[in-house]
Design a protein around this motif. Structure first.
Motif, short mmCIF file in Angstrom:
data_model
loop_
_atom_site.label_atom_id
_atom_site.label_comp_id
_atom_site.label_asym_id
_atom_site.label_seq_id
_atom_site.Cartn_x
_atom_site.Cartn_y
_atom_site.Cartn_z
N GLN A 4 10.85 -4.31 -4.85
CA GLN A 4 10.19 -4.42 -3.37
C GLN A 4 8.83 -4.93 -3.39
O GLN A 4 8.16 -5.48 -2.50
N ALA A 5 7.80 -4.36 -4.37
CA ALA A 5 6.63 -5.05 -4.55
C ALA A 5 6.25 -6.51 -4.78
O ALA A 5 5.84 -7.35 -4.47
N TYR A 6 7.58 -6.96 -5.84
CA TYR A 6 7.67 -8.16 -6.05
C TYR A 6 7.92 -9.13 -4.64
O TYR A 6 7.19 -10.26 -4.48
N THR A 21 12.50 0.50 -11.02
CA THR A 21 13.04 -0.66 -10.68
C THR A 21 13.13 -1.10 -9.21
O THR A 21 12.44 -2.37 -9.00
N LYS A 22 13.52 -0.54 -8.52
CA LYS A 22 13.58 -0.65 -6.97
C LYS A 22 12.11 -1.12 -6.42
O LYS A 22 11.99 -2.07 -5.52
N LYS A 44 0.97 -1.25 0.10
CA LYS A 44 0.01 0.02 0.07
C LYS A 44 0.75 1.37 -0.03
O LYS A 44 0.57 2.25 -0.66
N PHE A 45 2.00 1.10 0.81
CA PHE A 45 2.84 2.26 0.70
C PHE A 45 3.45 2.61 -0.41
O PHE A 45 3.61 3.55 -1.25
N LEU A 46 3.95 1.20 -1.16
CA LEU A 46 4.67 1.47 -2.64
C LEU A 46 3.74 1.92 -3.65
O LEU A 46 4.07 2.63 -4.67
#
Length: 516
Positions: free
Chosen positions: A141-143, A136-137, A125-127
């Protein structure tokens, strides 16, 4: 030694000494258990030190009637007894304790996986709301968060399944739901002594199981007595003397007294036919009945050392005692213990009851057994093959007959010759039935056959019966029951036996009949 036997319960009062001698169950162990068909009597010994005034026994399951507690004392006096129940620290057997510990551990692990899922979802949710930084980062992180959610979800699912299975096992035992009970004995102990207590607990039982093995060549039955034991009392029975009793203690006993017998006669009342119901009212009544039927709820009537038991016949029951101590955990397991094995000679015959079955059965007849054989289930074996099981009610007045399955080599045929109804005038009718029984021995050895046929008996004086047979029966009663004909037939190999029978029924033509 001074021994007293009293039963006294009073509230706890502060005037007595507050010196407390607290004991756990292991310090006052069970000495003997008398197991009944639906309960058990627990006997345990409580040691008392010299100079003690208050002895407390903690950790008992609160599943027995406190008013039935009995005790005897040695070298001491008991002034009063009280008890207190608590929902804290519920007692249970070792198996339930282990299950509860495993369930608690699983609940902690499930909470940890739930926290991982919630944290990863919060991170995603933050991302999602992030507007700056490397794309890309953010994707990596979501992945990683989604991978963590999937892994934790799968792990949580497996843990929850295991949790349900353990909870199901725990509920099947059920001994973890009893409250804890403490007993307090206010004593005068000038010297060392003991208190022996006994009480009846539910959730324990034993039942007799038998194994009957027929050796048809030797015409002999090996009868093995076994006892099925189980208990879910909330306390393990460790290294106790075990007594099996056929007595059945009752919590309440009702005094049976003679009562008068009253009879009466009532004049017949005229039949008043109801008026026709209007269609609308009829529909509403029918709908109401349908709703009532839909709302009806159906209620359904839910390497150990094995002891050797010795049977003792008492005045009103039988007991099986052993000098070997044994252990029985509070769990859902059922333990089968051998009691005794004996061999009996039997009279073998083949039973044929054509009116009830076209199959011939192998029957073994034993002599009357004593009352040390309580009624129970018996598993039947014939020449090493398992046949089935049946309920057996031991009666000392009757010989024991056991069915050891079907004899396929005895052929039974029922031939219907005549079944005709005739009118006898305007008010009477009669039915004539003629049959033929044909029995053939297909064995290559001779067989004794017992053929049974019941004589029809009328329940109304208007119906009369008359029966005749082509061969006179050997006897017309069986085990005290009249009007059951029996023919004892010795059949050589391949030999046939034929019996013609005729039954005539006479009755009023206007009524209806049943049974033929």
């Amino acid at each position: 030694m001074k021994i007293t036997s009293t039963l006294l319960f009073v509230p706890l009062y502060s005037a007595l000494s507050t010196t407390v001698y607290a004991l756990s169950l292991s310090e006052a162990p069970i000495q003997q258990v008398t197991l009944y068909p639906n309960s058990a009597k627990i006997e345990r010994s409580i040691p008392v030190k010299a100079g003690e005034h208050l002895v407390t026994l903690d950790g008992l399951p609160a599943n027995f009637d406190i008013s039935q507690l009995q005790y005897q004392t040695s070298n001491i006096d008991v002034n009063a007894v009280s008890h207190q129940d608590s929902a804290l620290n519920k007692p249970a057997g070792q198996e339930s304790h282990q299950l509860k510990n495993e369930i608690k551990l699983l609940e902690t692990q499930i909470s940890a996986q739930r926290a991982i899922i919630q944290a990863a979802e919060l991170q995603n949710k933050f991302l999602t709301n992030l507007t700056t930084g490397s794309g890309t980062k953010v994707r990596n992180q979501a992945y990683d968060a989604f991978i963590a959610i999937d892994a934790a979800t799968q792990q949580k699912k497996e843990l929850e399944q295991r949790h349900r299975e353990l909870q199901q096992d725990l509920n099947a035992i059920g001994d973890h739901q009893f409250n804890q009970r403490s007993l307090k004995f206010y004593v005068q102990a000038a010297q060392k002594g003991e208190i022996k207590i006994s009480y009846i607990v539910p959730y324990a039982r034993w039942q007799p199981i038998y194994k009957a093995e027929l050796n048809s060549a030797q015409k002999q039955i090996t009868l093995t007595r076994m006892a099925m034991l189980s208990q879910k009392t909330g306390e393990d029975w460790n290294n106790v003397k075990l007594v099996l009793s056929t007595a059945q203690p009752q919590g309440q006993v009702r005094q049976v007294t003679p009562e008068p017998w009253s009879v009466n006669y009532y004049e017949p009342t005229p039949i008043i036919r109801p008026a026709p119901v209007p269609m609308a009212a009829y529909a509403m009544t029918k709908e109401r009945k349908s709703i009532e039927m839909d709302n009806t709820v159906e209620v359904e009537a839910a390497a150990p050392q094995f002891p050797e038991f010795e049977a003792n016949e008492l005045n009103y029951s039988a007991e099986f005692r052993t000098d070997t101590k044994t252990s029985l955990a509070s769990s859902q397991q059922q333990i089968y213990l051998p009691l005794k094995t004996e061999q009996f000679p039997v009279a073998l015959s083949v039973w044929v009851i054509p009116r009830q079955s076209p199959q011939a059965t192998i029957n073994a007849e034993l002599s009357t057994l004593d009352n040390n054989w309580p009624s129970g289930m018996v598993k039947l074996y014939r020449d090493g093959d398992y046949i089935g099981q049946r309920a057996w009610n031991n009666s000392p007045d009757e010989k024991l007959n056991m069915n050891f399955g079907v004899d396929e080599q005895i052929q039974v045929k029922v031939v219907d010759l005549v079944d005709k109804k005739n009118m006898m005038g305007k008010t009477q009718a009669e039915t004539l039935q003629k049959q033929q029984y044909v029995i053939q021995n297909l064995h290559n050895y001779p067989v004794q056959v017992s053929l049974f046929d019941a004589v029809p008996q009328s329940r109304q004086s208007q119906l009369s019966t008359q029966s005749s047979y082509s061969i006179k029966p050997s006897t017309t009663t069986w085990q005290g029951q009249p009007n059951i004909n029996q023919w004892i037939i010795a059949l050589a190999p391949q030999q046939k036996f034929q019996l013609q029978l005729e039954h005539l029924f006479k009755y009023p033509s206007k009524g209806h009949t049943s049974g033929f």
